[in-house]
Motif scaffolding. Structure first.
Motif, PDB file in Angstrom:
ATOM      1  N   VAL A  47       0.837  -1.209   0.000  1.00 45.78           N
ATOM      2  CA  VAL A  47       0.000   0.000   0.000  1.00 45.78           C
ATOM      3  C   VAL A  47       0.869   1.256   0.000  1.00 45.78           C
ATOM      4  O   VAL A  47       0.567   2.239  -0.684  1.00 45.78           O
ATOM      5  N   ASP A  48       1.963   1.225   0.748  1.00 43.05           N
ATOM      6  CA  ASP A  48       2.877   2.388   0.781  1.00 43.05           C
ATOM      7  C   ASP A  48       3.466   2.676  -0.600  1.00 43.05           C
ATOM      8  O   ASP A  48       3.709   3.835  -0.940  1.00 43.05           O
ATOM      9  N   LEU A  49       3.683   1.625  -1.386  1.00 38.56           N
ATOM     10  CA  LEU A  49       4.207   1.832  -2.739  1.00 38.56           C
ATOM     11  C   LEU A  49       3.237   2.629  -3.608  1.00 38.56           C
ATOM     12  O   LEU A  49       3.653   3.314  -4.545  1.00 38.56           O
ATOM     13  N   LEU A  50       1.947   2.558  -3.288  1.00 42.70           N
ATOM     14  CA  LEU A  50       0.921   3.224  -4.094  1.00 42.70           C
ATOM     15  C   LEU A  50       0.572   4.619  -3.598  1.00 42.70           C
ATOM     16  O   LEU A  50      -0.261   5.295  -4.202  1.00 42.70           O
ATOM     17  N   ARG A  51       1.199   5.064  -2.522  1.00 45.92           N
ATOM     18  CA  ARG A  51       0.853   6.379  -1.967  1.00 45.92           C
ATOM     19  C   ARG A  51       1.117   7.539  -2.931  1.00 45.92           C
ATOM     20  O   ARG A  51       0.395   8.535  -2.894  1.00 45.92           O
ATOM     21  N   PRO A  52       2.139   7.470  -3.808  1.00 46.21           N
ATOM     22  CA  PRO A  52       2.306   8.580  -4.763  1.00 46.21           C
ATOM     23  C   PRO A  52       1.102   8.807  -5.670  1.00 46.21           C
ATOM     24  O   PRO A  52       0.958   9.893  -6.246  1.00 46.21           O
ATOM     25  N   MET A  53       0.216   7.814  -5.804  1.00 49.40           N
ATOM     26  CA  MET A  53      -0.989   8.003  -6.607  1.00 49.40           C
ATOM     27  C   MET A  53      -1.936   9.011  -5.971  1.00 49.40           C
ATOM     28  O   MET A  53      -2.759   9.629  -6.650  1.00 49.40           O
ATOM     29  N   ASN A  54      -1.844   9.147  -4.628  1.00 46.77           N
ATOM     30  CA  ASN A  54      -2.729  10.051  -3.886  1.00 46.77           C
ATOM     31  C   ASN A  54      -4.198   9.741  -4.170  1.00 46.77           C
ATOM     32  O   ASN A  54      -5.018  10.647  -4.407  1.00 46.77           O
ATOM     33  N   ALA A  55      -4.539   8.465  -4.142  1.00 54.36           N
ATOM     34  CA  ALA A  55      -5.925   8.050  -4.371  1.00 54.36           C
ATOM     35  C   ALA A  55      -6.706   8.192  -3.073  1.00 54.36           C
ATOM     36  O   ALA A  55      -6.635   7.351  -2.192  1.00 54.36           O
ATOM     37  N   THR A  56      -7.452   9.290  -2.955  1.00 48.96           N
ATOM     38  CA  THR A  56      -8.183   9.569  -1.720  1.00 48.96           C
ATOM     39  C   THR A  56      -9.490   8.800  -1.618  1.00 48.96           C
ATOM     40  O   THR A  56     -10.052   8.673  -0.534  1.00 48.96           O
ATOM     41  N   ASN A  57     -10.005   8.299  -2.732  1.00 47.73           N
ATOM     42  CA  ASN A  57     -11.239   7.521  -2.696  1.00 47.73           C
ATOM     43  C   ASN A  57     -11.241   6.497  -3.821  1.00 47.73           C
ATOM     44  O   ASN A  57     -10.323   6.441  -4.641  1.00 47.73           O
ATOM     45  N   TRP A  58     -12.316   5.698  -3.855  1.00 53.07           N
ATOM     46  CA  TRP A  58     -12.407   4.605  -4.824  1.00 53.07           C
ATOM     47  C   TRP A  58     -12.467   5.131  -6.250  1.00 53.07           C
ATOM     48  O   TRP A  58     -11.910   4.529  -7.170  1.00 53.07           O
ATOM     49  N   PHE A  59     -13.136   6.268  -6.436  1.00 50.22           N
ATOM     50  CA  PHE A  59     -13.345   6.784  -7.786  1.00 50.22           C
ATOM     51  C   PHE A  59     -12.041   7.235  -8.442  1.00 50.22           C
ATOM     52  O   PHE A  59     -11.854   7.036  -9.644  1.00 50.22           O
ATOM     53  N   ASN A  60     -11.145   7.867  -7.685  1.00 47.69           N
ATOM     54  CA  ASN A  60      -9.923   8.369  -8.317  1.00 47.69           C
ATOM     55  C   ASN A  60      -8.741   7.398  -8.185  1.00 47.69           C
ATOM     56  O   ASN A  60      -7.604   7.779  -8.420  1.00 47.69           O
ATOM     57  N   PHE A  61      -9.034   6.145  -7.810  1.00 49.54           N
ATOM     58  CA  PHE A  61      -7.993   5.108  -7.804  1.00 49.54           C
ATOM     59  C   PHE A  61      -7.871   4.570  -9.221  1.00 49.54           C
ATOM     60  O   PHE A  61      -8.796   3.950  -9.758  1.00 49.54           O
ATOM     61  N   ASP A  62      -6.711   4.791  -9.845  1.00 49.20           N
ATOM     62  CA  ASP A  62      -6.492   4.399 -11.234  1.00 49.20           C
ATOM     63  C   ASP A  62      -5.784   3.042 -11.289  1.00 49.20           C
ATOM     64  O   ASP A  62      -4.654   2.903 -10.798  1.00 49.20           O
ATOM     65  N   VAL A  63      -6.450   2.062 -11.861  1.00 55.61           N
ATOM     66  CA  VAL A  63      -5.922   0.696 -11.904  1.00 55.61           C
ATOM     67  C   VAL A  63      -4.640   0.627 -12.731  1.00 55.61           C
ATOM     68  O   VAL A  63      -3.650  -0.006 -12.328  1.00 55.61           O
ATOM     69  N   GLU A  64      -4.625   1.280 -13.895  1.00 53.90           N
ATOM     70  CA  GLU A  64      -3.446   1.220 -14.764  1.00 53.90           C
ATOM     71  C   GLU A  64      -2.216   1.834 -14.085  1.00 53.90           C
ATOM     72  O   GLU A  64      -1.110   1.304 -14.194  1.00 53.90           O
ATOM     73  N   SER A  65      -2.420   2.935 -13.379  1.00 58.13           N
ATOM     74  CA  SER A  65      -1.296   3.554 -12.669  1.00 58.13           C
ATOM     75  C   SER A  65      -0.782   2.644 -11.563  1.00 58.13           C
ATOM     76  O   SER A  65       0.432   2.527 -11.352  1.00 58.13           O
ATOM     77  N   ALA A  66      -1.706   1.993 -10.861  1.00 56.88           N
ATOM     78  CA  ALA A  66      -1.306   1.079  -9.783  1.00 56.88           C
ATOM     79  C   ALA A  66      -0.496  -0.087 -10.335  1.00 56.88           C
ATOM     80  O   ALA A  66       0.535  -0.474  -9.769  1.00 56.88           O
ATOM     81  N   VAL A  67      -0.951  -0.658 -11.447  1.00 51.28           N
ATOM     82  CA  VAL A  67      -0.226  -1.776 -12.062  1.00 51.28           C
ATOM     83  C   VAL A  67       1.157  -1.314 -12.515  1.00 51.28           C
ATOM     84  O   VAL A  67       2.161  -2.019 -12.331  1.00 51.28           O
ATOM     85  N   SER A  68       1.242  -0.115 -13.097  1.00 52.43           N
ATOM     86  CA  SER A  68       2.523   0.409 -13.570  1.00 52.43           C
ATOM     87  C   SER A  68       3.509   0.596 -12.422  1.00 52.43           C
ATOM     88  O   SER A  68       4.697   0.255 -12.540  1.00 52.43           O
ATOM     89  N   ILE A  69       3.028   1.119 -11.291  1.00 49.07           N
ATOM     90  CA  ILE A  69       3.901   1.356 -10.139  1.00 49.07           C
ATOM     91  C   ILE A  69       4.406   0.031  -9.566  1.00 49.07           C
ATOM     92  O   ILE A  69       5.601  -0.145  -9.306  1.00 49.07           O
ATOM     93  N   LEU A  70       3.496  -0.913  -9.383  1.00 50.21           N
ATOM     94  CA  LEU A  70       3.889  -2.189  -8.773  1.00 50.21           C
ATOM     95  C   LEU A  70       4.748  -3.018  -9.725  1.00 50.21           C
ATOM     96  O   LEU A  70       5.660  -3.729  -9.279  1.00 50.21           O
TER      97      LEU A  70
END
Length: 282
Positions: free
Chosen positions: A83-106
């Motif tokens: 989860v800490d690895l995904l903090r740069p996404m700054n996804a404050t809620n479900w709607f602005n959580f971007d799946v493609e960005s998360a996959v790219s980061i991980l």
């Protein structure tokens, strides 16, 4: 002729006149119907409010809060570290959580072999990770010091992290690879991939051969070829062999070690190339 006139009022049918009791009963019925309609309207409004509140707290409210992340498959990384690895996404809620960005980061983390991310309404994020399995260890130069790195079956280099002592004892150390200036996530040169394939195949055998070998040295030869020098665990004898590393070669090495040690205790090097056994003394 005398005048004759008729008054309509005199001949009005008394039966057309409604009794006062009937008018009161009708008024009460109308009033009762109005009250019933009002109750129905209020009931419908209450049902709507309850339904709206249910939808809001069940779906809308969770969606506008921080999503709940479920992590599976990670072994050397905890769920909190992922989860800490995904903090740069700054996804404050479900709607602005971007799946493609998360996959790219991980996927940029060299320890992770594959990553899948899925969103489930209203507030669930499911992350499944497949980590790389080390088949060998090597050392690279980082900031002027030698750092241990792992190599997976595909030849990808990734950092060493929390390996159990039992597991580490059956992972051979490879030295002599031209990886001193390589960074994590890179692959070793293609000509050394067959060696990694051979090591991976041997590690799948129930017999733990690499527990008896402390190091595998890659010895470069002319024209880009290489040979192998094996250093048995707990022994100062070096065993030179060709680049074919398999179960039969390791069995042959162990037998040769036993025979030579019983004959000549001062041997420093055994050569198993060319289908014969030769040795060198101190």
């Amino acid at each position: 002729m005398s005048d004759f006139s008729i008054r309509i009022d005199d001949y009005a049918d008394d039966s057309l006149k409604l009794p006062s009791s009937y008018s009161e009963e009708t008024g009460k019925r109308v009033e009762k119907d109005n009250v019933t309609k009002a109750i129905k309207v209020i009931f419908v409004i209450l049902l709507f409010c309850i339904a709206f509140e249910f939808v809001f707290y069940k779906f809308v409210s969770p969606s506008i809060k921080a999503p709940k992340v479920n992590v599976t498959g990670a072994k050397t990384y905890s769920a909190m570290e992922v989860v800490d690895l995904l903090r740069p996404m700054n996804a404050t809620n479900w709607f602005n959580f971007d799946v493609e960005s998360a996959v790219s980061i991980l996927a940029s983390v060299s320890v992770f072999d594959s990553v899948s991310v899925k969103k489930t309404f209203p507030n669930k994020i499911y992350i499944n990770i497949v980590e790389r399995e080390p088949v060998a260890l090597t050392f690279v130069n980082s900031n002027g010091r030698s750092v241990a790195m792992q190599i997976d079956k595909n030849g990808v280099i990734f950092p060493e992290k929390r390996i159990s002592t039992e597991k580490q004892s059956v992972i051979p150390i490879i030295s002599g690879l031209p990886v001193e200036h390589m960074t994590e996530g890179m692959r070793i040169p293609s000509k050394y991939r067959p060696l990694i394939d051979q090591i991976a195949s041997i590690r799948n055998i129930s017999q733990k051969y690499f527990a008896a070998i402390s190091e595998i040295c890659v010895v470069p030869k002319e024209y880009g070829n290489y040979e192998l020098m094996l250093i048995p665990a707990g022994s100062k004898i070096k065993v030179i062999t060709d680049r074919s590393l398999n179960e039969d070669a390791l069995k042959y090495m162990m037998i040769a070690l036993d025979v030579v040690n019983s004959i000549e205790p001062d041997v420093t090097e055994i050569d198993l190339r060319y289908g014969s056994v030769s040795y060198r003394k101190r």
